[in-house]
Design an enzyme around this catalytic site. Structure first.
Site, PDB file in Angstrom:
ATOM      1  N   SER A   1       0.830  -1.199   0.000  1.00  0.00           N
ATOM      2  CA  SER A   1       0.000   0.000   0.000  1.00  0.00           C
ATOM      3  C   SER A   1       0.874   1.262   0.000  1.00  0.00           C
ATOM      4  CB  SER A   1      -0.964  -0.052   1.190  1.00  0.00           C
ATOM      5  OG  SER A   1      -2.056   0.798   1.004  1.00  0.00           O
TER       6      SER A   1
ATOM      7  N   ASP B   1      -5.952  -4.750  -1.391  1.00  0.00           N
ATOM      8  CA  ASP B   1      -4.811  -4.159  -0.694  1.00  0.00           C
ATOM      9  C   ASP B   1      -3.862  -5.225  -0.133  1.00  0.00           C
ATOM     10  OD1 ASP B   1      -3.330  -2.826   1.629  1.00  0.00           O
ATOM     11  OD2 ASP B   1      -4.426  -1.128   0.805  1.00  0.00           O
TER      12      ASP B   1
END
Length: 351
Positions: free
Chosen positions: A60, A208
């Protein structure tokens, strides 16, 4: 499996300036706006110049920091890396270049990580991103595509890059290496499923990377020659207070969730180190992983809760400065330990 992770490898090479004396592998955690703290850590390490970076893994925001820094370094060395990181964080701030629609989506992203939920965002959270964001606007994509020269990153041999994402179908960790990276891979690593539509790469859906590897340590065991791994951690492992408000509960749930995969990998490192200490594994065949950590616990715990989701340039600068200070203090205490002993007490951490 352990044999593949820890067998010794040749001497390291990596992103290195003229003053480089030692090499480490970097593991950069994701955490939305708190990633500006990591920017400051990297800025101080680059400025100091004594550490080279052989391999970098990230999830991320950690993946963004890793690839942006590497691209800047490949273009113009240490100065290029530092300038590129600053350009990235400026671009995603309120004072940056995002248009109003992109800015609204960015506010949702930062609100997700912080637990700071405005009334309008609360309504949006009850909707699928296919309903709330039907055009699939990704506020980061335009910044990433403008700033990062992906062909240059893919062709680089000076540093090993690893970006994590979560395979939606299997729930398993997927790691993308530098030689295959595109904007899609970074978007997958930062795809919060309540905000963005799933990112598909080769017909495989991804969310993610923080859900399965935040940051991923596995590739650093496999591929890095250096014994030392420096973890930059921006999600606290422990908190003294019991969360009671909705915002506090949501924030703590996110921290626990995005630390769980990391704790599993740290337990593996501690286990192998213990086997070496007990003489069950040989140092002639296995390396002892020396873990180090720079964390943002004290800094972020001191911030008012409402600032944790702000995309404010002044806040980003403050977090950068805090990261710089923490990195400089860590170097002052522990630079001499690199290559000889770990400075993170894993046994206590995973007990």
């Amino acid at each position: 499996m352990l044999d593949a992770f820890f067998r010794r490898k040749p001497p390291p090479v990596g992103l290195a300036g003229p003053g480089t004396e030692k090499y480490v592998a970097l593991a950069l955690q994701g955490g939305g706006a708190h990633g500006a703290f990591t920017w400051g850590v990297l800025d101080a390490l680059l400025e100091d110049g004594r550490l080279g970076f052989e391999a970098i893994s990230g999830a991320s925001a950690g993946a963004m920091n890793a690839v942006v820094m590497a691209d800047g370094f490949l273009a113009d060395g240490v100065d290029g890396a530092r300038a590129h990181l600053e350009r990235f964080w400026k671009a995603v701030s309120l004072d940056g270049t995002l248009n109003p629609v992109q800015r609204a989506v960015m506010d949702q992203v930062l609100g997700f990580w912080s637990g700071a939920v405005a009334p309008f965002s609360t309504v949006l959270r009850q909707m699928s991103p296919y309903e709330s964001n039907p055009l699939n606007i990704n506020a980061l994509r335009s910044v990433v595509e403008e700033l990062i020269d992906f062909p240059r990153v893919r062709q680089a041999t000076a540093v090993k890059l690893y970006v994590s994402a979560t395979n939606v179908r299997t729930g398993k960790l997927t790691i993308f290496a530098g030689g295959e990276l595109t904007a899609d891979h970074l978007m997958a690593s930062a795809c919060l499923p309540t905000i963005f539509q799933t990112v598909e790469i080769d017909d495989v859906p991804y969310w993610d990377g923080g859900y399965s590897g935040n940051p991923p340590l596995i590739p650093l065991f496999y591929e890095a020659s250096s014994d030392d791994i420096l973890l930059v951690q921006i999600n606290p492992i422990e908190r003294a207070e019991t969360p009671r408000s909705h915002k506090e509960i949501e924030n703590r749930l996110s921290e626990i969730n995005f630390n769980s995969a990391l704790l599993r990998e740290l337990r593996t490192v501690e286990f192998v180190g213990r086997l070496i200490d007990e003489g069950k594994l040989s140092l002639r065949e296995y390396k002892r992983v020396l873990m180090h950590r720079i964390d943002a616990d004290e800094v972020l715990n001191a911030l008012p809760g409402e600032t944790r989701g702000a995309a404010d340039w002044r806040l980003f600068q403050d977090l950068r400065d805090a990261g710089r200070a923490c990195a400089q203090a860590w170097l002052g205490r522990h630079y001499g330990d690199i290559g000889s002993k770990a400075t993170l007490d894993l046994a206590a951490m995973v007990a």
